[in-house]
Design an enzyme around this catalytic site. Structure first.
Site, PDB file in Angstrom:
ATOM      1  CG  ASP A 205       4.622   4.782   1.016  1.00 37.95           C
ATOM      2  OD1 ASP A 205       3.530   4.231   1.210  1.00 37.95           O
ATOM      3  OD2 ASP A 205       5.038   5.742   1.690  1.00 37.95           O
ATOM      4  CD  GLU A 270       0.031   4.683  -1.159  1.00 36.95           C
ATOM      5  OE1 GLU A 270      -0.880   4.727  -0.322  1.00 36.95           O
ATOM      6  OE2 GLU A 270       1.056   5.353  -1.035  1.00 36.95           O
TER       7      GLU A 270
END
Ligand code: NOJ
Length: 532
Positions: A205, A270
């Site tokens: 993330d 990401e």
């Protein structure tokens, strides 16, 4: 037990599938999907042809951001199951030749994490340095102009110490301080903990965000509009609040850890960055992240020139031997059958045909395979705190998180009869797995066949790609031994010359005597014949 179909680079030419666990299958009737639900549908994913499953956050969390606010990196959220369930999921997936990836959130923790509880207890606490603290600006107020993901100041004031802490997302998601060596050591342990359990890798993330500017300089204004989520954060260009070059050292370190396992563990970032060169930089010299999400592709217009241009630029930007990633939906953005397709199924089919035939790794978001569309979630039923303040239109991110549409029954096959799903159902009568699996002409069967073709043609490899000349709205390319012609226009398109036998197409009869129907695609095997 079926052996894994692969070797050290199993994701090359593979298909990954993102399961948003809360929306997948609820086995205990609480309205939220759970790990037992993921296990229950492994046969489905194996049938679909998936190689790896990325689970949206599974760790304990107060759920202010549905698991992206972690309070224990070594556990499983009780609402989703137990560590035993996760172990069982890994083992059962392996029996079917599939691997499990978890979502790792290293940019921030929940303020309910014990590290933060300690940090906020006082400036001398052991974990104070784990977070980004700063004094007020000279005239008072937040230390600088950085904005969080809701468009407000990214700084929260702590009365007790008179300092602010940084939160690039919600105030209950405190940013970690990656200048602090203890943070590095903590995450090395977290990686090893999960890798030792057989987790095949992580989706990372906010991979671009870990380090912040050491001097906390103001972010400059962005040239892009405030609603351009790729280039700007509410009108600022996040060059100091994120995107610092030091993040690369973290990924080199993690790669070394990942390579210490057999097969090597996978790091999929990401990488929410606007420039393909910046995305490619996260591959380092082949010694950082093996895979990076391509947001310029995701946010591109659904036109042949836009998409093929990004494909060409991506292949040119990536270091030799590095593997591109092609995805079109995820839990933060509008689903592609809505965003690209406007609900026109021909466009969703065309998109799937292209995505499945590009070289590298293909990532499906749950429901893509049945062309699930966005669901209009009325304000009273919205569950996402981050987008209620303005990120994205019409229902924010909740619209892309509705329960998986398994069948046409009253609870969509998602939960027990009478249970209230955490988000409302879409039109599951019109679009569901059960009906589409029976129908040879369905999107699901198309997707299944495309994945099978992909595996047979370029499983375990990064296929060779070459764009062929043609009119602007017709994207034609060779990918290894196949020819793909994709008509991105609302009119028929003539294919130039013999194309060889048709191997697959986006719909029945879309190629007729060299004429490709509007919004249709075809895959052929040209052999040695002329292809353009
Ligand atoms: C990206 C995740 O995909 C998103 O859902 C989350 O809100 C932010 N990162 C913060 O963790």
């Amino acid at each position: 037990m079926e052996a894994h179909r692969s070797d050290a680079r199993w994701w090359h030419g593979a298909t990954l599938y993102q399961v948003y666990v809360r929306s997948w299958l609820d086995t205990d009737g609480d309205g939220y999907g759970d790990l037992a639900g993921v296990i229950a549908k492994l046969d489905y994913l194996a049938w679909l042809g998936v190689d790896g499953i990325w689970l949206s956050p599974t760790m304990p969390s107060p759920d202010d951001d549905w698991g992206y606010d972690v309070c224990d990196y070594l556990g499983v959220h009780p609402e989703l199951g137990t560590l035993d369930d996760l172990d069982r999921l890994i083992a059962e997936a392996a029996q079917r030749g599939m691997r499990i990836l978890l979502d790792l959130v290293p940019n921030h923790t929940s303020t309910a994490h014990p590290w933060f509880a300690d940090a906020i207890s006082g400036p001398d606490s052991a974990h104070r340095g784990f977070y980004v603290w700063a004094d007020p600006a000279p005239g008072g107020g937040p230390p600088n102009n950085w904005l969080d993901a809701t468009g407000h100041s990214a700084w929260a004031f702590d009365e007790a110490s008179g300092q602010y802490y940084l939160h690039n997302f919600l105030a209950s998601q405190a940013d970690l301080n990656w200048w602090e060596p203890g943070v590095h050591e903590a995450f090395r342990e977290i990686l090893r903990f999960w890798f030792d359990r057989g987790v095949a890798g992580f989706r990372i993330d906010v991979a671009h965000g870990l380090y912040k500017d050491a001097e906390l300089r103001d972010d400059p204004p962005s040239a892009a509009g405030a609603t351009d989520r790729l280039h700007s954060r509410f009108g600022l260009e996040p060059v100091y609040s994120a995107n610092r070059p030091q993040a690369h050292s973290v990924f080199r370190d993690w790669r070394t850890i990942a390579e210490g396992y057999s097969p090597p563990r996978l790091l999929l970032g990401e990488t929410w960055v606007a420039g393909l060169d910046r995305m490619a930089a996260f591959h380092g010299q082949g010694d950082e992240l093996q895979l990076t999400f391509n947001f310029p592709f995701i946010f591109a217009d659904f036109t042949a020139p836009a998409l093929r241009g990004i494909v060409a630029d991506t292949l040119a930007a990536l270091p030799a031997g590095e593997c591109p990633v092609w995805a079109a939906s995820n839990h933060d953005i509008s689903r592609f059958p809505s965003r690209w397709g406007g609900g026109d199924e021909r466009k969703a089919r065309l998109a799937l045909l292209v995505l499945a035939t590009l070289p590298g790794t293909f990532v499906l978001y749950y429901g893509d395979e049945i062309a699930m569309t966005d669901v209009d979630v009325p304000p009273a039923l919205r569950r996402d705190r981050m987008t209620s303040g303005g990120l994205g239109a019409a229902g924010g991110r909740d619209r892309a998180r509705s329960p998986m549409q398994w069948d046409a029954g009253p609870s969509a096959g998602f939960t027990a009869a009478g249970a209230v799903p955490w988000l409302p159902y879409g039109d599951h009568a019109a679009r569901n797995v059960a009906a589409q699996r029976e129908d040879p002409a369905s999107v699901l069967r198309l997707c299944h066949d495309l994945i099978a073709l992909r595996r047979a043609e370029f499983g375990g490899r990064i296929a060779g790609y070459r764009e062929l000349p043609g009119p602007p709205g017709l994207w034609t390319y060779r990918v290894d031994g196949l020819l793909v012609a994709a008509n991105f226009t609302g009119g028929p398109a003539a294919l130039d010359g013999p194309v060889g036998p048709v191997v697959a197409s986006s719909g029945h009869g879309v190629l007729d005597r060299g004429i490709l129907a509007p919004w249709a695609g075809v895959i052929t095997r040209p052999g040695s014949g002329r292809v353009s």
